[in-house]
Design an enzyme around this catalytic site. Structure first.
Site, short mmCIF file in Angstrom:
data_model
loop_
_atom_site.label_atom_id
_atom_site.label_comp_id
_atom_site.label_asym_id
_atom_site.label_seq_id
_atom_site.Cartn_x
_atom_site.Cartn_y
_atom_site.Cartn_z
N GLY A 122 1.84 4.11 -0.37
CA GLY A 122 2.44 5.43 -0.28
C GLY A 122 3.96 5.34 -0.21
O GLY A 122 4.54 5.50 0.87
N GLU A 240 5.04 -8.95 -4.29
CA GLU A 240 4.70 -8.29 -5.55
C GLU A 240 5.58 -8.79 -6.68
O GLU A 240 5.13 -9.01 -7.80
CB GLU A 240 4.85 -6.77 -5.41
CG GLU A 240 4.48 -6.02 -6.67
CD GLU A 240 4.85 -4.55 -6.62
OE1 GLU A 240 4.08 -3.74 -7.16
OE2 GLU A 240 5.91 -4.21 -6.07
#
Length: 369
Positions: A122, A240
């Site tokens: 989010g 990531e």
């Protein structure tokens, strides 16, 4: 003592034993096979390949960073089944392991790594986009809960996920980087509404909008310190970025092979092909340089550069592949998918525009425009 080559060989043997006999022959079908990809994630967790640097109980083998990177590269080169909820193990898990309380780690980490519970991130918002520090979602403390109101967008797989690392502003008066906290949101909570966004291309990673209307999140679901969400995000996204450059590099190599096959005799493609080959090697070399810096305990500014170089090069490669194939490319569904998928590369993990600003301001020290 096991040598790096032995560890990689063990992984290669394990992967070969796991994959169906006709996997490469029918890869176009298997790449969308969610049950196979779920089984692969569970088996990889149990064998210690999900997070190779972590201990066995957390899906790893306590390997060094170099060995772990070689395993990830080998898996990508061999087209290992993609994790069906990649942001869970790739982004959410490192944040939980580093910043989570013992109770959070005990409850959440193993189901996440096994793929039993999916996670969303989010972060992006309609009026902030990739400017993470510009988020406006508010989380106000009310006794033993945070009351959250706001709107998230581009939240991948939120409609299929149980949990979300939700970033919200907990101190509106603090500088925008310092007033953000990370909360673990149960997406089944009252007040959460999730709307999938219609996609223009074939994808199993559907974007969603998430609307938050007086959602109550227990204070015990705070991940990291209050107003410390910026550091949680940076640390999580570091993992990531490592994953993204390897994925982009392998996809670039695959695209370059397609260019060679389709336009091997077209001299007009040679200059662009040579440029892209150089960029691919530059990306790989920069990835290894970043690893060397990390092993030496030095600051490594390469992450933002690799993200920008990898995503832009990937788009150029598949556009060149279409040019090499000529008019027939319009009727090639696989090539169309690759071109559309490459377009997303300059958006996920930080848009190219934001990356250029970061490189200019933080790495080169240029004044803000």
């Amino acid at each position: 003592m096991t040598t790096p080559s032995e560890v990689v060989a063990e992984y290669v043997d394990w992967l070969a034993a796991f994959l169906p006999d006709d996997y490469y022959e029918n890869y176009r079908r298997y790449r969308w096979d969610i049950p196979l990809r779920r089984d692969h994630q569970r088996a990889a967790f149990e064998a210690g390949w999900i997070q190779p640097t972590w201990p066995r109980e957390h899906g790893g083998r306590s390997l060094g960073l170099r060995d772990a990177m070689e395993i990830r590269i080998e898996g990508a080169l061999r087209s290992a089944p993609k994790l069906p909820n990649i942001q869970g193990p790739g982004v959410a898990a490192p944040g939980i392991r580093q910043f989570g309380t013992p109770a959070q780690i005990e409850r959440l980490l193993v189901p996440l790594l096994r793929g039993d519970e999916w996670w969303a991130l989010g972060m992006s918002e309609p009026e902030a986009g990739s400017d993470f520090a510009g988020l406006r979602t508010r989380a106000d403390r009310d006794a033993d809960v945070f009351r959250v109101n706001g709107h998230k967008i581009w939240t991948t797989q939120a409609h299929e996920s149980r949990w979300c690392t939700l970033y919200a502003r907990t101190d509106p008066d603090a500088p925008k980087h310092r007033g953000i906290s990370c909360l673990i949101l149960d997406l089944h909570s009252p007040g959460v509404r999730i709307e999938p966004i219609r996609m223009s291309s074939i994808s199993d990673e559907t974007f969603c909008e998430v609307f938050l209307d007086d959602v109550e999140i227990p204070v015990e679901n705070l991940l990291g310190p209050v107003n410390g969400g910026w550091n949680v995000a940076l640390s999580s996204l570091h993992h990531e970025r490592q994953m993204i450059w390897i994925m982009n590099w392998v996809e670039i190599k695959r695209g370059l092979d397609a260019v060679r096959k389709a336009g091997a005799d077209d001299q007009g493609l040679c200059a662009e092909l040579g440029s892209l080959l150089a960029d691919a090697e530059a990306l790989r070399a920069t990835g290894y340089r970043a690893l060397g810096n990390e092993l030496a305990g030095r600051n490594s500014p390469e992450a933002d550069i690799m993200k920008l170089l990898g995503s832009v090069t990937l788009q150029r490669v598949w556009e060149l592949a279409a040019a090499a194939e000529g008019p027939g490319s319009a009727g090639d569904p696989d090539l169309l998918f690759e071109r559309q998928d490459a377009l997303a590369a300059t958006i996920y993990g930080g848009t190219s525009e934001v990356q250029r600003n970061i490189i200019a301001e933080r790495l080169l020290g240029l004044p803000k425009g």
